[in-house]
Scaffold this motif. Sequence first.
Motif, PDB file in Angstrom:
ATOM      1  N   ALA A  78       7.325  11.257  -7.001  1.00  0.00           N
ATOM      2  CA  ALA A  78       6.521  10.101  -6.594  1.00  0.00           C
ATOM      3  C   ALA A  78       7.361   8.831  -6.632  1.00  0.00           C
ATOM      4  N   ASP A 109       9.467   8.714  -3.624  1.00  0.00           N
ATOM      5  CA  ASP A 109       8.646   8.273  -2.491  1.00  0.00           C
ATOM      6  C   ASP A 109       8.497   6.752  -2.494  1.00  0.00           C
ATOM      7  N   ASP A 110       8.372   6.168  -3.679  1.00  0.00           N
ATOM      8  CA  ASP A 110       8.244   4.710  -3.779  1.00  0.00           C
ATOM      9  C   ASP A 110       9.489   3.999  -3.248  1.00  0.00           C
ATOM     10  N   ASP A 142      11.547   5.187  -0.996  1.00  0.00           N
ATOM     11  CA  ASP A 142      11.490   5.329   0.468  1.00  0.00           C
ATOM     12  C   ASP A 142      10.497   4.333   1.067  1.00  0.00           C
ATOM     13  N   LEU A 143       9.378   4.134   0.377  1.00  0.00           N
ATOM     14  CA  LEU A 143       8.368   3.182   0.841  1.00  0.00           C
ATOM     15  C   LEU A 143       8.950   1.770   0.908  1.00  0.00           C
ATOM     16  N   PRO A 167       0.828  -1.214   0.000  1.00  0.00           N
ATOM     17  CA  PRO A 167       0.000   0.000   0.000  1.00  0.00           C
ATOM     18  C   PRO A 167       0.860   1.262   0.000  1.00  0.00           C
ATOM     19  N   ALA A 168       0.471   2.217  -0.834  1.00  0.00           N
ATOM     20  CA  ALA A 168       1.178   3.492  -0.939  1.00  0.00           C
ATOM     21  C   ALA A 168       0.208   4.620  -0.628  1.00  0.00           C
ATOM     22  N   ARG A 169       0.713   5.839  -0.626  1.00  0.00           N
ATOM     23  CA  ARG A 169      -0.157   6.987  -0.350  1.00  0.00           C
ATOM     24  C   ARG A 169      -1.285   7.051  -1.370  1.00  0.00           C
ATOM     25  N   VAL A 170      -0.960   6.709  -2.617  1.00  0.00           N
ATOM     26  CA  VAL A 170      -1.975   6.592  -3.664  1.00  0.00           C
ATOM     27  C   VAL A 170      -1.802   5.224  -4.317  1.00  0.00           C
ATOM     28  N   SER A 180      -1.206   1.209  -4.880  1.00  0.00           N
ATOM     29  CA  SER A 180      -0.286   0.229  -4.308  1.00  0.00           C
ATOM     30  C   SER A 180       0.804  -0.102  -5.310  1.00  0.00           C
ATOM     31  N   ARG A 181       1.922  -0.629  -4.788  1.00  0.00           N
ATOM     32  CA  ARG A 181       3.071  -0.952  -5.633  1.00  0.00           C
ATOM     33  C   ARG A 181       3.308  -2.458  -5.609  1.00  0.00           C
TER      34      ARG A 181
END
Length: 272
Positions: free
Chosen positions: A83, A86-87, A89-90, A7-10, A12-13
């Motif tokens: 973005a 951010d991925d 970092d996620l 799950p991501a902020r928007v 999912s990856r």
Amino acid sequence: MESFFLPARVGSRFCVHHPPAKGVTLNQAVVFVPAFAEEMNKSRHVVAQTARRFAALGIGVLLIDLLGCGDSTGSLEDATWDAWRDDIDLASGWLHDYGYRRLLVWGMRLGGLLAAECAADPGGAYERCILWQPVVSGDTFLSQFLRLAVANVMLSGSTAGVSVAQLRSRLAGGETIEVAGYPLTPALAASLGLAALTRPLCPVEWFEVVAEHGRAPSPAALRVAEGWRANGTEVTMKAVGGESFWGAANAAELVQCPTLVDATASAAESWV
């Protein structure tokens, strides 16, 4: 190996986790930052082979499809450079939560630009940066990508020619254009045009695939590496003979590169 949607902020990856063998204490793990567009698809098999070699050495690996790419949610039209940062970092956060204590970042081609940029953060999240044939100049890469669109127009037999300069002008005017089936937005194109290989603040393992064994890496790659060394970064550069599997002309046939897999796994033996 396990695959899952993170799950991501928007959205999912899509991720694939290669853990070390059962019973091995969790210690080091690598976040892999993939190549862009069709280069990602043509390189997945070589990346997977290397990830399995890392896992056999006791190094975990997390492969992540970035926003709008591969099997992750969203469209490439939703993607931005920030973005994608951010991925990464996620993915790193997930590895920390899983129990890994030491992180490395591994990037290929355009993903090498992102990986090096993350490894340049003052926070020092990564203790090593691994680069596979990294793009040195985002602007040059953008021109090469746009040439695919030019070639497609020529192959279509259209009498209305198009040039890279014209495509750049359309992007600058706010138009999203399609390149080899991939929508390229003005925002992403602008970010690519400004991107350059950033000097990491950790040791770097740089691998270049050359056409013949014994041939030196490209002058551009050598210049960047020497500049990093002059500024105090430890850089180990190795050229291996092999084919440019990420850009193979025949899309239906996967090209292998065992020399790159072996060289990377051999280097990793000293990190454990």
